[in-house]
Design a protein around this motif. Structure first.
Motif, PDB file in Angstrom:
ATOM      1  N   ARG A  79      22.532  20.899  54.191  1.00  0.00           N
ATOM      2  CA  ARG A  79      22.624  22.119  54.990  1.00  0.00           C
ATOM      3  C   ARG A  79      23.502  21.924  56.212  1.00  0.00           C
ATOM      4  O   ARG A  79      23.901  22.886  56.855  1.00  0.00           O
ATOM      5  CB  ARG A  79      21.230  22.613  55.375  1.00  0.00           C
ATOM      6  N   MET A  83      30.677  24.035  52.591  1.00  0.00           N
ATOM      7  CA  MET A  83      31.695  23.781  51.573  1.00  0.00           C
ATOM      8  C   MET A  83      32.449  25.065  51.266  1.00  0.00           C
ATOM      9  O   MET A  83      31.865  26.143  51.151  1.00  0.00           O
ATOM     10  CB  MET A  83      31.042  23.218  50.309  1.00  0.00           C
ATOM     11  N   PHE A  85      35.563  26.676  48.666  1.00  0.00           N
ATOM     12  CA  PHE A  85      36.093  26.337  47.340  1.00  0.00           C
ATOM     13  C   PHE A  85      37.418  27.042  47.043  1.00  0.00           C
ATOM     14  O   PHE A  85      37.700  28.107  47.581  1.00  0.00           O
ATOM     15  CB  PHE A  85      35.086  26.739  46.261  1.00  0.00           C
ATOM     16  N   ASN A  89      33.969  30.918  44.826  1.00  0.00           N
ATOM     17  CA  ASN A  89      32.607  30.719  44.325  1.00  0.00           C
ATOM     18  C   ASN A  89      31.578  31.629  44.981  1.00  0.00           C
ATOM     19  O   ASN A  89      30.487  31.206  45.324  1.00  0.00           O
ATOM     20  CB  ASN A  89      32.172  29.255  44.500  1.00  0.00           C
ATOM     21  N   LEU A  90      31.949  32.899  45.117  1.00  0.00           N
ATOM     22  CA  LEU A  90      30.962  33.861  45.598  1.00  0.00           C
ATOM     23  C   LEU A  90      30.171  34.366  44.398  1.00  0.00           C
ATOM     24  O   LEU A  90      30.641  34.309  43.265  1.00  0.00           O
ATOM     25  CB  LEU A  90      31.654  35.044  46.269  1.00  0.00           C
ATOM     26  N   ALA A 102      23.258  33.434  52.107  1.00  0.00           N
ATOM     27  CA  ALA A 102      22.940  32.301  51.239  1.00  0.00           C
ATOM     28  C   ALA A 102      23.203  30.982  51.957  1.00  0.00           C
ATOM     29  O   ALA A 102      22.599  29.964  51.646  1.00  0.00           O
ATOM     30  CB  ALA A 102      23.757  32.367  49.952  1.00  0.00           C
ATOM     31  N   GLY A 103      24.089  31.011  52.970  1.00  0.00           N
ATOM     32  CA  GLY A 103      24.350  29.804  53.746  1.00  0.00           C
ATOM     33  C   GLY A 103      23.128  29.295  54.494  1.00  0.00           C
ATOM     34  O   GLY A 103      23.087  28.133  54.908  1.00  0.00           O
ATOM     35  N   LEU A 105      20.100  29.174  53.170  1.00  0.00           N
ATOM     36  CA  LEU A 105      19.030  28.810  52.220  1.00  0.00           C
ATOM     37  C   LEU A 105      18.453  27.423  52.478  1.00  0.00           C
ATOM     38  O   LEU A 105      17.294  27.166  52.189  1.00  0.00           O
ATOM     39  CB  LEU A 105      19.539  28.913  50.778  1.00  0.00           C
ATOM     40  N   ARG A 158      30.021  31.953  54.959  1.00  0.00           N
ATOM     41  CA  ARG A 158      28.839  31.330  54.346  1.00  0.00           C
ATOM     42  C   ARG A 158      28.690  29.887  54.829  1.00  0.00           C
ATOM     43  O   ARG A 158      27.590  29.445  55.181  1.00  0.00           O
ATOM     44  CB  ARG A 158      28.981  31.358  52.825  1.00  0.00           C
ATOM     45  N   GLN A 162      25.699  27.672  57.971  1.00  0.00           N
ATOM     46  CA  GLN A 162      24.933  26.443  57.859  1.00  0.00           C
ATOM     47  C   GLN A 162      24.904  25.654  59.171  1.00  0.00           C
ATOM     48  O   GLN A 162      24.311  24.582  59.213  1.00  0.00           O
ATOM     49  CB  GLN A 162      25.523  25.556  56.754  1.00  0.00           C
TER      50      GLN A 162
ATOM     51  N   GLY B 518      30.602  28.130  39.266  1.00  0.00           N
ATOM     52  CA  GLY B 518      31.096  28.044  40.641  1.00  0.00           C
ATOM     53  C   GLY B 518      30.076  28.494  41.676  1.00  0.00           C
ATOM     54  O   GLY B 518      29.718  27.726  42.574  1.00  0.00           O
ATOM     55  N   PRO B 519      29.600  29.739  41.575  1.00  0.00           N
ATOM     56  CA  PRO B 519      28.634  30.216  42.558  1.00  0.00           C
ATOM     57  C   PRO B 519      27.391  29.334  42.629  1.00  0.00           C
ATOM     58  O   PRO B 519      26.851  29.091  43.713  1.00  0.00           O
ATOM     59  CB  PRO B 519      28.261  31.600  42.030  1.00  0.00           C
ATOM     60  N   ALA B 522      28.126  26.432  44.691  1.00  0.00           N
ATOM     61  CA  ALA B 522      28.237  26.810  46.102  1.00  0.00           C
ATOM     62  C   ALA B 522      26.855  26.967  46.719  1.00  0.00           C
ATOM     63  O   ALA B 522      26.610  26.527  47.845  1.00  0.00           O
ATOM     64  CB  ALA B 522      29.024  28.113  46.242  1.00  0.00           C
ATOM     65  N   THR B 526      24.691  24.536  49.830  1.00  0.00           N
ATOM     66  CA  THR B 526      24.130  24.957  51.115  1.00  0.00           C
ATOM     67  C   THR B 526      22.808  24.268  51.399  1.00  0.00           C
ATOM     68  O   THR B 526      22.238  24.464  52.459  1.00  0.00           O
ATOM     69  CB  THR B 526      23.866  26.465  51.143  1.00  0.00           C
ATOM     70  N   GLY B 527      22.292  23.518  50.419  1.00  0.00           N
ATOM     71  CA  GLY B 527      20.992  22.872  50.604  1.00  0.00           C
ATOM     72  C   GLY B 527      19.868  23.659  49.982  1.00  0.00           C
ATOM     73  O   GLY B 527      18.703  23.368  50.220  1.00  0.00           O
ATOM     74  N   GLN B 532      15.668  28.463  44.586  1.00  0.00           N
ATOM     75  CA  GLN B 532      16.581  29.311  45.363  1.00  0.00           C
ATOM     76  C   GLN B 532      17.925  29.439  44.659  1.00  0.00           C
ATOM     77  O   GLN B 532      18.507  30.518  44.615  1.00  0.00           O
ATOM     78  CB  GLN B 532      16.791  28.716  46.760  1.00  0.00           C
TER      79      GLN B 532
END
Ligand SMILES: Nc1ncnc2c1ncn2[C@@H]1O[C@H](COP(=O)(O)OP(=O)(O)O)[C@@H](O)[C@H]1O
Ligand SMILES: [Mg+2]
Lengths: 250, 614
Positions: A79, A83, A85, A89-90, A102-103, A105, A158, A162, B518-519, B522, B526-527, B532
């Protein structure tokens, strides 16, 4: 401080994507990773946050060995590492705001996030980051309705969510036209210079490397073939990195 | 080199083709023989007439009818003629009443007479029959011809007398039926309506439950999600022990909570208050124990406290759920009595309450099983990470035999229960010893800290069960469920539901396997933890295909539910089969029509919805 020690990655098929790679990234550095396609840049970046399990070697992050971290510790380490890409990568069908949130999470309580509940502060933070990269007005659009440049900015927002200490950017501008590429690179530069976040960015074009990077490492078939400031890449070094037949333009 | 060889027409190749053609012909000839293809039968007189009769009946579905009044007129006749030549006396009639004239007034058996009717209602039909014996009121009749009046109420027809000679006078009867009043639905139509509604709801429930249960299964059957799931032996052994242990403990606790709840349940208001109180307590407890975000991980004491509070919340939650269920049941019961035509709402509440009661016990056991097992497996993971390899090896040597033996003994007990073998060596000691040996072998041969591919094992097990069950037709499942829960729509819902689960889980999992990675990567970066990642990375991608597969399954279920009644699974099929067996083809025709209408309109609706969602 990120220290890579003798990192080797051998894929299941036997491909040696990284071969005994060692280098350091001091805090606040903008490090460019260059090399031909297939030279192991993506593998290197993904080993650092262990999206790919390294075969051998150590990755030390502020003295802690990432390669030895447990799953629980990995969550805590990841976290802090944002990253970005090449293909953004959405999650296409989700809204921009959901992609940005989502960042968080890695921080929020899993039980709540499963029901799509985020703390109010996170929501405010998300808007702040979207404003910073200039996409706040797109918050409630679906991610796939955005243009490439906008999507990459969502990707950066995103990563910013973090509160990263390090950003791994895997060819962040390779799918964008040159103008957009510079605007995205400027965002990364801004994050690096303003917030003091270290950036590890794999890049294709040397002019971009010269313009933004403090330091360069180059990979060729998984081996580290160059390490130094960008201005020191002369014609001989260029041929070492990109192969004998490569022509230097510009 | 090889290519030119292929192009050349060799005699060998021609022979091969010839042989192949011969083989195909033989196969089809044999097929004709065993499927009894026989057009001769179709052309036979007998088949032709019954085909005609059935087709005509089918063309007139039994849906609408009129109330009818009958005009019955009897006319005397001598068969054969009297020796003295007397003719029967024509009965008198009022001026406007209908009457018959038969010429001649007497005839030999088997001869044809002319029957003429006057002043009947215009444009009506009805049978003309011979009444044997000399009793006018006899309801037994012979022979049959259909009279059809013109618009003046007159008809004329030739009637063949039966071979029933008698000294006494006999009668010919015309009973013409007239429609009165406005048309209305027949009883068949009403029954059909009732059953077609049942059919649609059968399909609806089966699709709903099937979809809900297929979703989690589809994740377990998706290779890309399960491949990265790996855990060390200690953790696997502990979770294997944790499941039965947790289920057992959970079952006891939940039943205890349930009995407490029953003891308390005296009046509806109290139950309502308790249910709400439980909800509030659980909410507060969870808010405290699961803060939305935490930057630093909390101390050990706090964590223990939290665990305790969550456990308490679960118990209180189940208590509230039991209260809620019995509340819903009693409300349902009183609604059924008071709501009149909407009593079905009351019944819905009652049954829902009952379902909650039944599910809560098993759900509680399962939740406890899952919780204990994941808690233990996490402990196992931590032990593996913290302890030296030697220590882990020793733990494995102890735990693995216990775990494998437990599972095998449970399987053995299941077999004992199913087949009542009655020999503990085969069902208790044998599995136990085998389990210990296998477990020891596993613990010895696995490196202590190696991560084993648990995910792939679960994947293969899920896949095999799904494939096995999917090959069983829904109709066959229905037969099994009819035995288990009795004839009726419930058996149909269970059978269709189960079939929906297995086939949707397969289709869904293929969608999961084809998502963009990919998603996912990603989100992972984020951890986010595994759950999740699934919610944020996988679910948004699979929503559209899931919806379209569900619609497709809905179509199938509507079709299936129309025939599942053939084996006792409820719905319109039951009525259809009954009418076919009773040779009531007009009734059957009404049901076939209903099926066609429902299937076509559901098809249309789902195609419209599909267009809207994608
Ligand atoms: N999942 C994988 N399995 C096997 N080989 C792979 C995999 N990913 C990449 N490789 C191989 O590893 C080498 C390095 O790839 P990559 O790290 O993607 O290079 P780059 O990002 O510099 O183009 C390539 O030869 C590639 O074919
Ligand atoms: Mg790459």
């Amino acid at each position: 401080m990120l220290q890579i020690r003798n990192l080797t990655k051998i894929y299941e098929g036997g491909v040696k994507a990284l071969d005994d790679v060692s280098f350091d990234v001091p805090d606040g550095q903008f490090l460019a990773v260059i090399g031909l396609s297939g030279s192991g840049k993506s593998t290197l970046l993904r080993c650092i946050n262990r999206l790919i399990e390294p075969t051998e070697g150590q990755i030390l992050w502020n003295g802690e060995d990432i390669t030895a971290a447990s799953q629980e510790e990995m969550r805590r380490i990841r976290r802090k590492i944002g990253m970005v890409f090449q293909h953004f990568n959405l999650v296409h069908r989700s809204k921009v705001i959901t992609n940005v949130l989502a960042g968080r999470l890695g921080y929020v309580n899993p039980a709540w996030s499963l029901m799509n509940r985020f703390p109010k502060e996170d929501l405010a933070k998300a808007f702040k980051q979207m404003e910073r990269v200039g996409i706040a007005d797109k918050a409630y659009q679906r991610a796939d309705e955005l243009s490439g440049g906008q999507q990459q900015r969502v990707g950066i927002a995103r990563a910013l969510m973090q509160d990263p200490e390090l950003i791994l950017a895997d060819e962040p501008v390779a799918s964008l036209d040159p103008v957009l590429a510079h605007s995205i690179m400027k965002h990364l530069e801004d994050i690096n210079k303003q917030d003091g976040v270290s950036v590890l960015c794999s890049l294709h074009f040397l002019d971009i490397v010269h313009r933004y990077a403090d330091y360069v490492i180059a990979l060729n078939e998984g081996k580290l073939v160059y390490e130094g400031p960008p201005k020191d890449i002369d014609d001989q070094k260029f041929k070492d990195i990109y192969g004998r037949d490569a022509e230097r333009v510009g | 080199m090889k290519k030119s060889n292929d192009k050349k027409a060799s005699p060998w190749k021609s022979i091969k083709i010839g042989l192949l053609a011969l083989l195909v012909m033989v196969i089809y000839a044999y097929g004709f023989q065993i499927t009894e293809v026989n057009l001769e039968e179709l052309r036979s007189e007998k088949r032709q007439t019954s085909l005609k009769r059935v087709t005509r009946a089918l063309a007139k579905p039994d849906i609408i009818e009129y109330d009818q009044t009958e005009q019955i007129i009897n006319f005397p006749i001598y068969i054969p003629c009297q020796a003295d030549g007397t003719l029967p006396v024509a009965p008198g009639h009022a001026a406007s009443d209908p009457f018959l004239i038969i010429t001649p007034g007497c005839a030999s058996p088997g001869e044809t007479v002319q029957v003429e009717g006057f002043d009947f209602a215009p444009n009506v039909t009805g049978p003309v029959r011979f009444v044997p014996g000399s009793d006018v009121t006899n309801i037994v009749t012979l022979g049959r011809d259909v009279a059809e009046t013109d618009n003046t109420g007159h008809f004329i027809l030739s009637f063949k007398l039966p071979e029933r000679p008698s000294e006494d006078v006999q009668y010919i009867r015309a009973s013409l039926r007239k429609n009165v009043g406005s048309p209305h639905f027949t009883q068949t139509a009403k029954d059909t309506w009732e059953k077609i509604i049942e059919t649609v709801f059968l399909a609806l429930l089966a699709t709903t439950f099937g979809t809900i249960l297929a979703i989690p299964l589809s994740f377990l059957a998706a290779r890309n999600l399960m491949k990265p799931v790996k855990s060390p032996l200690t953790s696997i052994a502990l979770s294997m022990i944790g499941w039965p242990l947790g289920i057992y403990v959970g079952f006891i606790i939940v039943n205890w909570v349930g009995s407490m709840s029953t003891a308390l349940h005296t009046n509806a208001w109290l139950a309502l208050a308790v249910a709400i109180l439980a909800l509030v307590l659980v909410w507060m407890g969870i808010r405290w124990a699961l803060p939305q975000a935490e930057v630093n991980s909390p101390g050990r004491l706090i964590r223990f406290l939290r665990l305790g509070v969550i456990l308490l919340c679960v118990v209180v939650g189940f208590f509230g759920l039991f209260q809620f269920a019995s509340l819903v049941m009693s409300v349902g019961k009183s609604l059924t009595l008071t709501l009149g035509p909407f009593g079905f709402l009351g019944n819905f509440f009652f049954q829902s309450g009952d379902i909650i009661l039944v599910i809560t016990s098993s759900l509680g056991a399962l939740v406890a099983g899952g919780a204990v097992s994941s808690f233990l497996s996490r402990m196992g993971l931590q032990a593996t990470e913290k302890l030296p390899a030697g220590g882990v090896k020793i733990i494995n040597l102890i735990l693995t035999p216990i775990a494998v033996a437990t599972i095998l003994v449970l399987l053995g007990q299941l077999i004992e229960w199913l087949y009542q073998i009655g020999k503990p060596f085969y069902t208790l000691w044998g599995p136990m010893i085998t389990g210990v040996v296998l477990g020891l072998a596993l613990a010895i041969f696995c490196k202590a800290k190696d991560a084993l591919p648990t995910g792939m094992v679960i994947y293969y097990i899920t896949r095999s069960v799904l494939n096995g069950l999917r090959s069983v037709e829904a109709l066959v499942m229905a037969i099994v469920f009819v035995i288990a829960v009795g004839i009726g729509p419930f058996a149909g819902v269970m059978a269709l539901g189960l079939h929906t689960i297995v086939s949707l889980a397969k289709l869904y999992s293929e969608q999961v396997e084809s998502i963009m990675t990919g998603p996912l990567e990603a989100i992972q970066a984020t951890g986010a933890n595994r759950l999740q990642t699934i919610i944020y990375g996988v679910v948004p991608q699979i929503v559209p295909p899931y919806i379209s597969y569900t619609m497709y399954r809905w179509d199938i279920n509507v079709r299936m539910s129309t025939i599942i009644g053939f084996v006792g699974g409820g719905g319109i099929g039951f009525l259809l089969q009954q009418n076919i067996n009773l040779l009531n083809y007009r009734g059957a025709s009404a049901q076939m029509l209903a099926i066609a209408v429902v299937v076509a309109s559901m098809d249309y609706i789902s195609s419209v919805l599909r267009e809207k969602t994608i």
